[in-house]
Design an enzyme around this catalytic site. Structure first.
Site, PDB file in Angstrom:
ATOM      1  N   LYS A 259      88.352  56.512  26.868  1.00 10.50           N
ATOM      2  CA  LYS A 259      88.485  55.106  27.288  1.00 10.50           C
ATOM      3  C   LYS A 259      87.188  54.334  27.038  1.00 10.50           C
ATOM      4  O   LYS A 259      87.197  53.265  26.445  1.00 10.50           O
ATOM      5  CB  LYS A 259      88.829  55.012  28.785  1.00 10.50           C
ATOM      6  CG  LYS A 259      90.087  55.725  29.197  1.00 10.50           C
ATOM      7  CD  LYS A 259      90.363  55.547  30.684  1.00 10.50           C
ATOM      8  CE  LYS A 259      89.334  56.176  31.610  1.00 10.50           C
ATOM      9  NZ  LYS A 259      89.252  57.646  31.545  1.00 10.50           N
TER      10      LYS A 259
ATOM     11  N   ARG B  31      93.436  52.660  38.980  1.00 11.66           N
ATOM     12  CA  ARG B  31      93.576  54.110  38.958  1.00 11.66           C
ATOM     13  C   ARG B  31      94.532  54.618  40.016  1.00 11.66           C
ATOM     14  O   ARG B  31      94.730  55.824  40.123  1.00 11.66           O
ATOM     15  CB  ARG B  31      92.206  54.713  39.287  1.00 11.66           C
ATOM     16  CG  ARG B  31      91.508  55.322  38.123  1.00 11.66           C
ATOM     17  CD  ARG B  31      90.128  55.630  38.651  1.00 11.66           C
ATOM     18  NE  ARG B  31      89.573  56.739  38.000  1.00 11.66           N
ATOM     19  CZ  ARG B  31      88.651  56.620  37.041  1.00 11.66           C
ATOM     20  NH1 ARG B  31      88.253  55.461  36.622  1.00 11.66           N
ATOM     21  NH2 ARG B  31      88.143  57.697  36.508  1.00 11.66           N
TER      22      ARG B  31
ATOM     23  N   ARG C 168      79.347  65.711  26.995  1.00 13.25           N
ATOM     24  CA  ARG C 168      78.949  64.292  26.938  1.00 13.25           C
ATOM     25  C   ARG C 168      77.501  64.119  27.407  1.00 13.25           C
ATOM     26  O   ARG C 168      77.053  64.748  28.351  1.00 13.25           O
ATOM     27  CB  ARG C 168      79.856  63.464  27.850  1.00 13.25           C
ATOM     28  CG  ARG C 168      79.337  62.037  27.992  1.00 13.25           C
ATOM     29  CD  ARG C 168      80.285  61.102  28.656  1.00 13.25           C
ATOM     30  NE  ARG C 168      80.887  61.634  29.853  1.00 13.25           N
ATOM     31  CZ  ARG C 168      81.987  61.145  30.397  1.00 13.25           C
ATOM     32  NH1 ARG C 168      82.599  60.116  29.844  1.00 13.25           N
ATOM     33  NH2 ARG C 168      82.479  61.675  31.492  1.00 13.25           N
TER      34      ARG C 168
ATOM     35  N   ARG D 108      75.874  63.230  33.137  1.00 18.02           N
ATOM     36  CA  ARG D 108      76.353  62.631  34.385  1.00 18.02           C
ATOM     37  C   ARG D 108      76.502  63.699  35.466  1.00 18.02           C
ATOM     38  O   ARG D 108      76.924  64.816  35.177  1.00 18.02           O
ATOM     39  CB  ARG D 108      77.713  61.964  34.140  1.00 18.02           C
ATOM     40  CG  ARG D 108      77.611  60.495  33.900  1.00 18.02           C
ATOM     41  CD  ARG D 108      78.878  59.882  33.396  1.00 18.02           C
ATOM     42  NE  ARG D 108      80.066  60.146  34.197  1.00 18.02           N
ATOM     43  CZ  ARG D 108      81.253  59.607  33.945  1.00 18.02           C
ATOM     44  NH1 ARG D 108      81.395  58.786  32.925  1.00 18.02           N
ATOM     45  NH2 ARG D 108      82.293  59.875  34.694  1.00 18.02           N
TER      46      ARG D 108
ATOM     47  N   ARG E 168      88.592  65.969  39.116  1.00 14.96           N
ATOM     48  CA  ARG E 168      88.918  64.645  38.550  1.00 14.96           C
ATOM     49  C   ARG E 168      90.263  64.674  37.837  1.00 14.96           C
ATOM     50  O   ARG E 168      91.048  63.733  37.939  1.00 14.96           O
ATOM     51  CB  ARG E 168      87.803  64.200  37.583  1.00 14.96           C
ATOM     52  CG  ARG E 168      86.572  63.690  38.323  1.00 14.96           C
ATOM     53  CD  ARG E 168      85.330  63.703  37.468  1.00 14.96           C
ATOM     54  NE  ARG E 168      85.400  62.839  36.319  1.00 14.96           N
ATOM     55  CZ  ARG E 168      84.560  62.887  35.288  1.00 14.96           C
ATOM     56  NH1 ARG E 168      83.573  63.780  35.289  1.00 14.96           N
ATOM     57  NH2 ARG E 168      84.680  62.067  34.287  1.00 14.96           N
TER      58      ARG E 168
HETATM   59  P1  AP5 Z   1      84.543  58.861  27.000  1.00 12.79           P
HETATM   60  O1  AP5 Z   1      84.850  57.748  26.077  1.00 12.79           O
HETATM   61  O2  AP5 Z   1      83.255  58.793  27.772  1.00 12.79           O
HETATM   62  O3  AP5 Z   1      85.808  59.130  27.952  1.00 12.79           O
HETATM   63  P2  AP5 Z   1      86.325  58.340  29.216  1.00 12.79           P
HETATM   64  O4  AP5 Z   1      87.811  58.342  29.123  1.00 12.79           O
HETATM   65  O5  AP5 Z   1      85.631  57.024  29.345  1.00 12.79           O
HETATM   66  O6  AP5 Z   1      85.881  59.387  30.304  1.00 12.79           O
HETATM   67  P3  AP5 Z   1      85.178  59.224  31.700  1.00 12.79           P
HETATM   68  O7  AP5 Z   1      84.794  60.622  32.123  1.00 12.79           O
HETATM   69  O8  AP5 Z   1      84.068  58.218  31.673  1.00 12.79           O
HETATM   70  O9  AP5 Z   1      86.344  58.722  32.537  1.00 12.79           O
HETATM   71  P4  AP5 Z   1      86.498  58.780  33.992  1.00 12.79           P
HETATM   72  O10 AP5 Z   1      87.686  57.927  34.112  1.00 12.79           O
HETATM   73  O11 AP5 Z   1      86.595  60.109  34.633  1.00 12.79           O
HETATM   74  O12 AP5 Z   1      85.075  58.241  34.546  1.00 12.79           O
HETATM   75  P5  AP5 Z   1      84.624  56.857  35.149  1.00 12.79           P
HETATM   76  O13 AP5 Z   1      83.244  56.610  34.756  1.00 12.79           O
HETATM   77  O14 AP5 Z   1      85.652  55.805  34.910  1.00 12.79           O
HETATM   78  O15 AP5 Z   1      84.577  60.224  26.157  1.00 12.79           O
HETATM   79  C1  AP5 Z   1      84.227  61.463  26.767  1.00 12.79           C
HETATM   80  C2  AP5 Z   1      83.422  62.317  25.766  1.00 12.79           C
HETATM   81  O16 AP5 Z   1      84.272  62.628  24.659  1.00 12.79           O
HETATM   82  C3  AP5 Z   1      82.202  61.577  25.175  1.00 12.79           C
HETATM   83  O17 AP5 Z   1      81.168  62.495  25.013  1.00 12.79           O
HETATM   84  C4  AP5 Z   1      82.702  61.072  23.802  1.00 12.79           C
HETATM   85  O18 AP5 Z   1      81.651  61.002  22.864  1.00 12.79           O
HETATM   86  C5  AP5 Z   1      83.730  62.133  23.421  1.00 12.79           C
HETATM   87  N1  AP5 Z   1      84.849  61.584  22.650  1.00 12.79           N
HETATM   88  C6  AP5 Z   1      85.456  60.373  22.778  1.00 12.79           C
HETATM   89  N2  AP5 Z   1      86.465  60.238  21.895  1.00 12.79           N
HETATM   90  C7  AP5 Z   1      86.512  61.411  21.200  1.00 12.79           C
HETATM   91  C8  AP5 Z   1      87.340  61.901  20.143  1.00 12.79           C
HETATM   92  N3  AP5 Z   1      88.323  61.160  19.630  1.00 12.79           N
HETATM   93  N4  AP5 Z   1      87.108  63.145  19.679  1.00 12.79           N
HETATM   94  C9  AP5 Z   1      86.103  63.906  20.204  1.00 12.79           C
HETATM   95  N5  AP5 Z   1      85.277  63.488  21.198  1.00 12.79           N
HETATM   96  C10 AP5 Z   1      85.472  62.268  21.687  1.00 12.79           C
HETATM   97  O19 AP5 Z   1      84.702  57.184  36.719  1.00 12.79           O
HETATM   98  C11 AP5 Z   1      83.810  58.090  37.315  1.00 12.79           C
HETATM   99  C12 AP5 Z   1      84.075  58.168  38.798  1.00 12.79           C
HETATM  100  O20 AP5 Z   1      83.895  56.864  39.393  1.00 12.79           O
HETATM  101  C13 AP5 Z   1      85.501  58.571  39.205  1.00 12.79           C
HETATM  102  O21 AP5 Z   1      85.682  59.973  39.212  1.00 12.79           O
HETATM  103  C14 AP5 Z   1      85.598  57.948  40.600  1.00 12.79           C
HETATM  104  O22 AP5 Z   1      84.906  58.706  41.553  1.00 12.79           O
HETATM  105  C15 AP5 Z   1      84.860  56.628  40.416  1.00 12.79           C
HETATM  106  N6  AP5 Z   1      85.753  55.537  39.993  1.00 12.79           N
HETATM  107  C16 AP5 Z   1      85.670  54.805  38.839  1.00 12.79           C
HETATM  108  N7  AP5 Z   1      86.659  53.901  38.786  1.00 12.79           N
HETATM  109  C17 AP5 Z   1      87.390  54.050  39.906  1.00 12.79           C
HETATM  110  C18 AP5 Z   1      88.558  53.428  40.421  1.00 12.79           C
HETATM  111  N8  AP5 Z   1      89.188  52.452  39.736  1.00 12.79           N
HETATM  112  N9  AP5 Z   1      89.056  53.839  41.598  1.00 12.79           N
HETATM  113  C19 AP5 Z   1      88.443  54.808  42.325  1.00 12.79           C
HETATM  114  N10 AP5 Z   1      87.339  55.456  41.896  1.00 12.79           N
HETATM  115  C20 AP5 Z   1      86.817  55.091  40.701  1.00 12.79           C
END
Ligand code: AP5
Length: 215
Positions: free
Chosen positions: A15, A90, A129, A162, A173
């Protein structure tokens, strides 16, 4: 028409990677609740301390906290010409609150892009990552490595892992995602807004598929 998008998908589905590229191309803000919570945490605010308690365990932060953050953010001027929501909503209550907000503001969603990635891809993506604590750019030690190992291409800062990118936290997660976020696929499908994109393969190819949807 302004692009008002949600990027939906499991942790590690890409994402953030795809949303930041698209936001750059379309000159609209990428609004990541994860990034906003990490920033609050780095700044040592009360909100950041509260969020850290949940984030490090892999739990979701309570709905009222993230809904409040998004309500404030969407009112800023730069969102009037479009936006990408990355990691929000979410849960069903978050999606319902967003619906009400956008209806009040007269800003209907264009599409919900669901990046579909099988579970077996997730753990190696997340544990490999690395992110830049200074400019926020994200890398992968194998799939998207920086030019100099451990250093950001953009600003030269040392890359970090992270605190919630451990294998144990990722498993939690993923289970939270299955329980609380996956039902949103059907929620947006029923509204006729969902666009499914296969998220395995070359990052640029996936970006092309997303561009075709929003064009
Ligand atoms: P990346 O693009 O970073 O993936 P992502 O989907 O953004 O993954 P996240 O781990 O950031 O998502 P998340 O939803 O768990 O975390 P968030 O920060 O929102 O890609 C991942 C890796 O893969 C990278 O190294 C990239 O280079 C690689 N990659 C990408 N595309 C690729 C491909 N095609 N092929 C190979 N490799 C690839 O949330 C973190 C925490 O915050 C949550 O757990 C929660 O505690 C809190 N939080 C955030 N939002 C909310 C909400 N709305 N409600 C409640 N809690 C929340």
């Amino acid at each position: 028409m302004a692009a008002r998008l949600i990027f939906l998908g499991a942790p590690g589905s890409g994402k953030g990677t795809q949303a930041s590229r698209l936001a750059g191309r379309l000159s609209i803000p990428q609004i990541s609740t994860g990034d906003m919570l990490r920033e609050a945490r780095a700044n040592g605010t009360e909100l950041g301390k509260r969020a850290a308690f949940y984030m490090d365990k892999g739990d979701l932060v309570p709905d009222d906290v993230v809904i409040g953050i998004i309500r404030e953010r969407l009112q800023q001027d730069d969102c009037q010409h479009g936006f990408i929501l990355d990691g929000f909503p979410r849960t069903l209550p978050q999606a319902q609150a967003l619906d009400l907000m956008l209806t009040d503001m007269g800003l209907p969603l264009s599409h919900v892009i669901f990046i579909d990635v099988p579970d077996e891809e997730i753990i190696p993506r997340i544990t490999g990552r690395r992110t830049c604590p200074n400019c926020g750019r994200s890398y992968h030690i194998s799939f998207l490595p920086p030019k100099v190992p451990g250093r950001c291409d953009e600003c030269g800062s040392d890359l970090v892992q992270r605190s919630d990118d451990t294998e144990d936290a990722v498993r939690i997660r993923l289970s939270k995602y299955r329980e609380q976020t996956a039902p949103l696929v059907e929620f947006y499908e029923n509204k006729g807004l969902l666009k499914r994109v296969h998220g395995v393969g070359d990052i640029e190819e996936i970006q092309k598929k997303i561009l075709e949807i929003v064009a």
